[in-house]
Design an enzyme around this catalytic site. Sequence first.
Site, mmCIF file in Angstrom:
data_model
loop_
_atom_site.group_PDB
_atom_site.id
_atom_site.type_symbol
_atom_site.label_atom_id
_atom_site.label_comp_id
_atom_site.label_asym_id
_atom_site.label_seq_id
_atom_site.Cartn_x
_atom_site.Cartn_y
_atom_site.Cartn_z
ATOM 1 N N ARG A 184 0.835 -1.216 0.000
ATOM 2 C CA ARG A 184 0.000 0.000 0.000
ATOM 3 C C ARG A 184 0.867 1.263 0.000
ATOM 4 O O ARG A 184 0.959 1.960 -0.995
ATOM 5 C CB ARG A 184 -0.946 -0.009 1.232
ATOM 6 C CG ARG A 184 -2.108 0.961 1.130
ATOM 7 C CD ARG A 184 -1.767 2.428 1.313
ATOM 8 N NE ARG A 184 -1.152 2.703 2.607
ATOM 9 C CZ ARG A 184 -0.652 3.891 2.962
ATOM 10 N NH1 ARG A 184 -0.704 4.908 2.123
ATOM 11 N NH2 ARG A 184 -0.076 4.065 4.136
ATOM 12 N N ASP A 185 1.547 1.507 1.089
ATOM 13 C CA ASP A 185 2.308 2.758 1.209
ATOM 14 C C ASP A 185 3.421 2.807 0.164
ATOM 15 O O ASP A 185 3.706 3.859 -0.418
ATOM 16 C CB ASP A 185 2.890 2.847 2.628
ATOM 17 C CG ASP A 185 3.461 4.208 2.940
ATOM 18 O OD1 ASP A 185 3.359 5.104 2.097
ATOM 19 O OD2 ASP A 185 4.029 4.366 4.036
ATOM 20 N N HIS A 190 6.575 4.654 12.397
ATOM 21 C CA HIS A 190 6.607 4.586 10.932
ATOM 22 C C HIS A 190 7.655 5.590 10.447
ATOM 23 O O HIS A 190 7.392 6.791 10.371
ATOM 24 C CB HIS A 190 5.206 4.935 10.409
ATOM 25 C CG HIS A 190 5.052 4.892 8.925
ATOM 26 N ND1 HIS A 190 4.257 3.966 8.290
ATOM 27 C CD2 HIS A 190 5.563 5.667 7.940
ATOM 28 C CE1 HIS A 190 4.286 4.166 6.986
ATOM 29 N NE2 HIS A 190 5.074 5.207 6.746
ATOM 30 N N HIS A 209 10.655 6.974 7.750
ATOM 31 C CA HIS A 209 11.143 7.011 6.369
ATOM 32 C C HIS A 209 12.648 7.238 6.413
ATOM 33 O O HIS A 209 13.158 7.842 7.359
ATOM 34 C CB HIS A 209 10.467 8.145 5.593
ATOM 35 C CG HIS A 209 9.075 7.801 5.144
ATOM 36 N ND1 HIS A 209 8.481 8.362 4.055
ATOM 37 C CD2 HIS A 209 8.160 6.934 5.657
ATOM 38 C CE1 HIS A 209 7.256 7.867 3.893
ATOM 39 N NE2 HIS A 209 7.037 7.003 4.864
ATOM 40 N N CYS A 265 9.317 9.759 -1.572
ATOM 41 C CA CYS A 265 8.733 10.834 -0.781
ATOM 42 C C CYS A 265 8.099 11.829 -1.745
ATOM 43 O O CYS A 265 8.778 12.356 -2.625
ATOM 44 C CB CYS A 265 9.826 11.512 0.051
ATOM 45 S SG CYS A 265 9.207 12.922 0.964
HETATM 46 MG MG MG Z 1 5.314 5.725 4.626
#
Ligand code: MG
Length: 303
Positions: free
Chosen positions: A16-17, A208, A210, A241
């Site tokens: 998903r992400d 979460h 990055h 991003c």
């Molecule tokens: Mg993410």
Amino acid sequence: MSVIPERVFIREVGPRDGLQNESKILSTDDKVVWIDQLSETGLDYIEVSSFVSSKWIPPLADALQVFRKIRRVKGVTYAALVPNVKGLEQAFKADVDEVVIFLSASESHNHKNLNRSIKDSLNNCRDVCQRALSEGLSVRAYISTVFGCPYEGHIPFDKTMGIAQILLEGGVHEIAFADTIGVSTPRQVSKFLDLALKLVNSDRVSLHFHDTRGTGLANVLTGLEYGVFKFDSAIGGLGGCPYAPGAAGNITTEDLIYMLKGMDIRTDIDYEPLMESAMFIRDRFAERQLPSHALQSTCSTLS
Ligand code: MG
């Protein structure tokens, strides 16, 4: 005294992400093969797709088909992002195990992303949450831009925790505190957890991160030192991003598992099949080198 957990749980967010933030659209069949592979690695949580309008997120327009085609493995939670009650109806049709709601800690980011205020988002989240809970589903929430916003910069942590407490009181089981633009550092994570873990038990917290600026695993280590035992990551480090084209996105599952294994922290995830699923997705995104260090290292050994 160290509180480093003996067991860590990974929320695999690649399908998903990860895919949501890739410009290339993977075919439904490839998604299904990949998710079926992931189900056999020992991962017990996969964020499969999103029921946000396909107008906004074309790479995930096939969410319902993907859910219907994947082979479900007992013990694995198959989750989906749900923006509103309409999306929830789709999620019910897809027989999701967990509903994931989302909003931002930053008013500007929330407006840009969701076109409404945080207050209105919280009302919407409450409606989705209540309906999902009444159907016996669990609910997870993302709070994005916790460690920094592309429009507002630093967002006070007590603002985030105010939102978190409303969500938890509304019945949300777990909150993923997200560093959406990958700006956090271990010191900032430490300051956040000093506050957050006073208010929320660690079993309801996921982090979460990055890796946009290379601090992803360092931040995980800080979380571990605070006893946090749930982390989100994506195979291959998929998902760039949106505010920094070409930059790394989510922290990489295989890099994270490598680190945890080396620290004798249990995950019950088998490294070899995990790497096979990483190679599968690397081949599908052959036009660019994925950020995964483990993948690059494995491939250089092979060649
Ligand atoms: Mg993410």
